[in-house]
Motif scaffolding. Structure first.
Motif, mmCIF file in Angstrom:
data_model
loop_
_atom_site.group_PDB
_atom_site.id
_atom_site.type_symbol
_atom_site.label_atom_id
_atom_site.label_comp_id
_atom_site.label_asym_id
_atom_site.label_seq_id
_atom_site.Cartn_x
_atom_site.Cartn_y
_atom_site.Cartn_z
ATOM 1 N N SER A 85 12.570 -17.938 -5.722
ATOM 2 C CA SER A 85 12.859 -17.636 -4.217
ATOM 3 C C SER A 85 13.780 -16.279 -4.332
ATOM 4 C CB SER A 85 13.714 -18.653 -3.444
ATOM 5 O OG SER A 85 15.102 -18.632 -4.304
ATOM 6 N N ALA A 86 13.566 -15.343 -3.317
ATOM 7 C CA ALA A 86 14.240 -14.162 -3.041
ATOM 8 C C ALA A 86 13.989 -13.690 -1.455
ATOM 9 C CB ALA A 86 14.102 -13.089 -4.004
ATOM 10 N N THR A 87 14.859 -12.656 -1.226
ATOM 11 C CA THR A 87 14.670 -11.972 -0.003
ATOM 12 C C THR A 87 13.314 -11.266 -0.250
ATOM 13 O OG1 THR A 87 16.701 -12.397 0.962
ATOM 14 C CG2 THR A 87 15.463 -10.593 1.910
ATOM 15 N N ARG A 88 12.264 -11.385 0.240
ATOM 16 C CA ARG A 88 11.138 -10.498 0.030
ATOM 17 C C ARG A 88 11.137 -9.039 0.286
ATOM 18 N NH1 ARG A 88 7.742 -13.696 1.969
ATOM 19 N NH2 ARG A 88 7.234 -15.035 0.113
ATOM 20 N N GLN A 89 10.907 -8.162 -0.255
ATOM 21 C CA GLN A 89 11.088 -6.734 0.104
ATOM 22 C C GLN A 89 9.575 -6.019 0.057
ATOM 23 O OE1 GLN A 89 14.058 -4.399 -2.283
ATOM 24 N NE2 GLN A 89 14.504 -6.063 -3.340
ATOM 25 N N VAL A 90 9.736 -5.028 1.068
ATOM 26 C CA VAL A 90 8.352 -4.399 1.007
ATOM 27 C C VAL A 90 8.383 -2.912 0.875
ATOM 28 C CG1 VAL A 90 7.706 -6.123 2.908
ATOM 29 C CG2 VAL A 90 8.650 -4.139 3.588
ATOM 30 N N ALA A 91 7.143 -2.184 0.505
ATOM 31 C CA ALA A 91 7.321 -0.886 0.453
ATOM 32 C C ALA A 91 5.793 -0.333 0.830
ATOM 33 C CB ALA A 91 7.270 -0.654 -1.005
ATOM 34 N N PRO A 92 6.187 0.497 2.223
ATOM 35 C CA PRO A 92 4.752 1.329 2.635
ATOM 36 C C PRO A 92 4.034 2.080 1.640
ATOM 37 C CG PRO A 92 6.881 1.544 4.128
ATOM 38 C CD PRO A 92 7.247 0.915 2.558
ATOM 39 N N VAL A 93 2.441 1.778 1.925
ATOM 40 C CA VAL A 93 1.816 2.654 1.000
ATOM 41 C C VAL A 93 2.068 3.858 1.018
ATOM 42 C CG1 VAL A 93 -0.388 2.909 0.024
ATOM 43 C CG2 VAL A 93 0.125 0.491 0.759
ATOM 44 N N GLY B 92 6.160 17.845 -7.043
ATOM 45 C CA GLY B 92 6.588 19.043 -6.209
ATOM 46 C C GLY B 92 5.473 19.434 -5.290
ATOM 47 N N GLN B 93 4.491 18.448 -4.418
ATOM 48 C CA GLN B 93 3.524 18.689 -3.821
ATOM 49 C C GLN B 93 3.778 17.966 -2.382
ATOM 50 O OE1 GLN B 93 0.895 20.548 -5.088
ATOM 51 N NE2 GLN B 93 2.468 20.570 -7.012
ATOM 52 N N ASN B 94 2.876 18.177 -1.516
ATOM 53 C CA ASN B 94 3.281 17.709 -0.103
ATOM 54 C C ASN B 94 1.776 17.195 0.267
ATOM 55 O OD1 ASN B 94 5.901 18.964 0.459
ATOM 56 N ND2 ASN B 94 4.725 20.766 0.342
ATOM 57 N N LEU B 95 1.818 15.846 1.164
ATOM 58 C CA LEU B 95 0.769 15.058 1.330
ATOM 59 C C LEU B 95 0.633 15.223 2.903
ATOM 60 C CD1 LEU B 95 -1.724 13.634 0.398
ATOM 61 C CD2 LEU B 95 -0.413 11.556 0.483
ATOM 62 N N SER B 96 -0.597 15.538 3.650
ATOM 63 C CA SER B 96 -0.944 15.238 4.795
ATOM 64 C C SER B 96 -2.248 14.544 5.131
ATOM 65 C CB SER B 96 -0.839 16.993 5.539
ATOM 66 O OG SER B 96 -1.790 17.671 4.900
ATOM 67 N N GLY B 97 -2.632 14.755 6.235
ATOM 68 C CA GLY B 97 -4.097 14.034 6.754
ATOM 69 C C GLY B 97 -4.260 12.624 7.049
ATOM 70 N N LEU B 98 -5.317 12.204 7.408
ATOM 71 C CA LEU B 98 -5.542 11.038 8.223
ATOM 72 C C LEU B 98 -5.115 9.963 7.234
ATOM 73 C CD1 LEU B 98 -9.057 11.821 9.801
ATOM 74 C CD2 LEU B 98 -6.622 11.741 10.862
ATOM 75 N N ASP B 99 -4.284 9.020 7.744
ATOM 76 C CA ASP B 99 -3.982 7.786 6.969
ATOM 77 C C ASP B 99 -4.737 6.637 7.258
ATOM 78 O OD1 ASP B 99 -2.445 5.843 5.491
ATOM 79 O OD2 ASP B 99 -0.589 6.230 6.669
ATOM 80 N N VAL B 100 -5.735 6.157 6.589
ATOM 81 C CA VAL B 100 -6.470 4.915 6.746
ATOM 82 C C VAL B 100 -5.677 3.821 6.537
ATOM 83 C CG1 VAL B 100 -8.660 6.334 6.679
ATOM 84 C CG2 VAL B 100 -7.563 5.446 4.649
ATOM 85 N N LEU B 101 -4.692 3.984 6.055
ATOM 86 C CA LEU B 101 -3.882 2.764 5.438
ATOM 87 C C LEU B 101 -2.687 2.593 6.186
ATOM 88 C CD1 LEU B 101 -4.426 2.317 1.763
ATOM 89 C CD2 LEU B 101 -5.773 1.312 3.408
ATOM 90 N N GLN B 102 -2.449 3.200 7.278
ATOM 91 C CA GLN B 102 -1.396 3.439 7.986
ATOM 92 C C GLN B 102 -0.990 1.766 8.491
ATOM 93 O OE1 GLN B 102 -1.700 5.281 11.897
ATOM 94 N NE2 GLN B 102 0.464 5.007 12.344
ATOM 95 N N GLY B 103 0.237 1.416 8.126
ATOM 96 C CA GLY B 103 0.999 0.345 8.503
ATOM 97 C C GLY B 103 0.924 -0.736 7.364
ATOM 98 N N GLN C 206 -7.655 -9.720 7.298
ATOM 99 C CA GLN C 206 -9.027 -9.702 7.179
ATOM 100 C C GLN C 206 -9.687 -8.607 8.198
ATOM 101 O OE1 GLN C 206 -10.845 -11.521 4.951
ATOM 102 N NE2 GLN C 206 -12.803 -10.557 5.845
ATOM 103 N N ASP C 207 -9.285 -8.590 9.398
ATOM 104 C CA ASP C 207 -9.797 -7.562 10.371
ATOM 105 C C ASP C 207 -9.716 -6.042 9.918
ATOM 106 O OD1 ASP C 207 -10.418 -9.509 11.908
ATOM 107 O OD2 ASP C 207 -8.476 -9.544 13.173
ATOM 108 N N ARG C 208 -8.418 -5.647 9.380
ATOM 109 C CA ARG C 208 -8.226 -4.421 8.765
ATOM 110 C C ARG C 208 -9.477 -4.128 7.661
ATOM 111 N NH1 ARG C 208 -3.926 -1.111 8.998
ATOM 112 N NH2 ARG C 208 -4.614 1.093 8.589
#
Length: 748
Positions: free
Chosen positions: A209-217, A229-240, A682-684
């Protein structure tokens, strides 16, 4: 048609050879006009031509041109397309801003990097990082002058110098951008919070057991690019979507940002394009999506090739995402309510049915909010019980014991009482004795009521996180003088199970209060204090006349306190201490006579022990509030210091794989299977497998060429030609050719 061949170049004198062939004997007069940019060149041209009787003879005409401009100023070049006005082009090659005498060049724009190659006259020794630049000035028909500057490229420091036949030198050198190499070569630290700093993990035979942590992709990928040293932009198909501790795990340690991208968006064939090499900006584009549009002038297209690809389409594309975790309580509630196993299909194609014998009890077991009652009859006694659950935890248990008793009481017959009254009226001094008979009476009575209530630590969901429990036991006694009362203190849900039960005289009320103190650091049971309240002595009056004496009552109440503590000593061992304190009856000796005169009651230590044991105390699965918060019942606990804000509930989950499939009935290629654990639903997954499948549909690859200069890059749409995936610009002298490769996906 006449055409010009370069003959020789010496200093500023340009000698060209013009060959022409006539079809018949005649005198030919040719007129050639040339112009130069104002203030740059003065051109003198002389053309002589004469025919001969032999029409097959080829005549050589000499064209002399003398310039007056500087050697560093290139002449204009006119390119003539059949049926179109000429395009005037000037190309400038520079190295760190210094103009070069160019022979040929090529500039290629890939998705993830840009490269260039220059071949120039003279000896040039570029250093690593020197800026290579191409500038093309054009004058297009029906359009004013334009200047196109292709993306600057840093030289890689390599070059080749060769001697030319005319005694001069020629240097070839190359360059490329390095942003993609930075993404590949950067070694990342651990960016996943719980891998770098794990939550409190407690192993036991029954749970982890533990308190479950999360990390957005997307956030983790952005941090990985920042490390390079780079920057990322564009459409995020894995948003959320996010990784989750112990469920959807991931690690970045000693991996590169390219690896992280490949294990996430890359598995969906999302293109990663270098958008701006100057500011190190990258662009994500899903299959079939363009970023901007451009239109080449169709009248200048000099070449067009087309290639169709249909054999790469797979018959089936499957995407397996993160497992589905279903709380057992939710699953079992569905099982009990429907009396079926929804995920087990029988021979009839329907969910397998169950035969639940005690449906109310089964419903209570699987429900988070429920009350269950029941009773057992044994040896003339009925034991009725109630258990109440809230939020999946037991908060109240009540047990009532009832039964029949027979009371024997003296009764004088009514006719005897009537004669006695008559005799007393007629003979006041009559002394006689009334006859009393013994009569038995049966009553349905309550013998005892036992109730236990539970209070839990604030902010927790662990069923073991009991802060305090209180158990009270009330007993009753009955005599023939008892005045019966209706049952009191019995929950309404139990009253129906003990109909007609009455309560007698209170014999005594005993209680046991247990309080737990949990360690905020490790979550183990640090201390347990149990206070027991017991009847010490009973008192009764009228003992000389038992027939009329009232029932006994509690005279004294004694309390016993038991304290248990656990202290870790390391190596899996604990020091367990148990101390019991309570009243003691001690004899008091008369010092004068030496005899015991009386007894006195004092509070003292009844028991004390201390052991070294391997038996660990109970340990909670939730974060534990401070000791002060436990004492006051203040909020806190799991939500404090937790990324997700959600406590880790009891591990009662069903884990099922989730796979989404896209079918291509006519696809000739083998099946493609992709795994992407970060996706939860599953829907995603059904949406994302469609994105992935689109990239494998039949497509057309086109290559077009034009002398028109344009600064293009992969990801831009060329209208009906498709989306650019490769751009190559090249030149020989002052000619210019732009070659663009595009991809068009044929959507069915």
């Amino acid at each position: 048609m006449p055409f010009i061949l370069p003959r020789r170049r010496r200093s500023r004198l340009l000698t060209l050879t013009l060959r022409a062939q006539t079809r018949e004997t005649e005198r030919v007069t040719l007129t050639l006009r040339a112009s130069a940019a104002p203030g740059t060149y003065r051109v003198t041209l002389a053309l002589r031509a004469q025919t001969a009787p032999d029409p097959a003879r080829i005549y050589t005409l000499v064209l002399h041109a003398q310039t007056t401009g500087g050697a560093s100023d290139p002449p204009l070049r006119s390119e003539v397309l059949y049926g179109q006005p000429p395009i005037t082009t000037v190309t400038r090659l520079t190295l760190n801003g210094v103009l070069l005498d160019g022979i040929s060049w090529q500039h290629t724009r890939h998705e993830m990097y840009v490269e260039a190659e220059f071949t120039v006259r003279g000896i040039v020794r570029p250093a690593r990082g020197d800026v290579m630049s191409v500038e093309v000035q054009q004058r297009l028909p029906r359009q004013g002058p334009t200047t196109t500057t292709y993306e600057a490229v840093p030289a890689d420091g390599d070059y080749q110098i060769a001697r030319t036949p005319d005694g001069g030198y020629r240097t070839t050198f190359r360059g490329r951008t390095t942003q993609d190499q930075d993404l590949q070569n950067t070694r990342l630290p651990e960016l996943i919070p719980w891998v770098a700093n794990p939550s409190r993990q407690i192993e036991s035979p029954n749970y982890r057991s533990a308190t479950r942590q999360v990390a957005p992709v997307r956030a983790i990928l952005g941090l990985a690019f920042t490390e390079a040293g780079q920057n990322l932009s564009g459409l995020d198909v894995l948003q959320g979507e996010y990784w989750e501790e112990t469920r959807r795990e991931f690690t970045t340690r000693d991996r590169s940002p390219t690896d992280v991208y490949g294990d996430t968006y890359g598995r969906l064939n999302v293109r990663l394009i270098l958008l701006d090499a100057t500011r190190n900006i990258w662009l994500m584009l899903p299959p079939g999506v363009a970023d901007g549009a451009f239109q080449l002038r169709p009248e200048f297209l000099t070449a067009l090739s087309e290639q169709a690809e249909s054999s790469r389409t797979p018959a089936r594309v499957s995407l397996q995402v993160g497992d589905l975790f279903t709380q057992v309580e939710d699953y079992l509630e569905q099982v009990v309510s429907t009396e079926t196993l929804p995920d087990v299909i029988g021979e009839d194609g329907q969910p397998q049915r169950l035969d639940i014998k005690d449906k109310p009890a089964a419903r209570f077991e699987v429900s988070r909010e429920a009350v269950v009652t029941g009773y057992v009859d044994r040896d003339g006694r009925r034991t009725a019980a109630l258990t109440r659950k809230r939020a999946g935890r037991t908060v109240q248990v009540v047990e009532v014991i009832t039964g029949l008793i027979e009371l024997t009481e003296p009764v004088t017959p009514e006719d005897v009482l009537e004669r006695a009254r008559t005799t007393l009226l007629s003979s006041p001094y009559w002394q006689g004795q009334l006859i009393q008979l013994e009569q038995k009476r049966a009553l349905n009575v309550v013998f005892s009521i036992t109730e236990t209530t539970f209070t839990y630590l604030p902010g927790t969901e662990d069923s073991q996180a009991v802060a305090e429990s209180l158990t009270t036991r009330t007993a009753y006694t009955y005599t023939y003088t008892t005045v019966p009362r209706g049952a009191q203190g019995i929950p309404a849900e139990l009253a129906a199970l003990v109909p007609g039960a009455i309560q007698g005289d209170l014999l005594g009320r005993e209680s046991t209060r247990m309080r737990n103190v949990w360690s905020p650091q490790g979550g183990w049971l640090r201390e347990r204090i149990t206070v027991e309240s017991r009847v010490g002595e009973l008192a009764q009056t009228g003992l000389d006349e038992p027939a009329t004496a009232p029932p006994p009552v509690a005279l004294t109440v004694e309390e016993y306190t038991t304290t248990e503590t656990y202290k870790p000593t390391g190596g899996g061992y604990w020091i367990y201490t148990r101390t019991r304190i309570g009243p003691q009856k001690l004899p008091v000796r008369d010092m004068d006579t030496g005899e015991i005169a009386k007894t006195e009651r004092r509070i003292g230590v009844l028991e004390h022990s201390e052991d070294l044991t391997e038996n660990a105390p109970p340990t909670l699965r939730d974060e534990v509030p401070s000791v002060d918060a436990q004492a006051t019942g203040a909020g806190g606990g799991a939500a404090e210091g937790s990324i997700s804000g959600l406590p880790w509930p009891r591990i009662t989950y069903l884990r099922d794989p989730q796979i989404a499939v896209a079918e291509n009935p006519d696809g000739p290629a083998p099946e493609i299977a992709v795994t992407l654990d970060a996706v939860r639903e599953q829907d995603r997954a059904g949406t994302l497998v469609g994105v992935l499948n689109l990239d494998y549909q039949p497509r057309v690859i086109r290559t077009v060429q034009t002398p028109q200069a344009a600064r293009l890059r992969p990801g831009i749409s060329l209208g009906d030609l498709g989306i650019i995936r490769l751009v190559t610009a090249r030149g020989q002298g002052h000619t210019h050719t732009l070659e663009v490769e595009t991809v068009e996906i044929r959507r069915e």
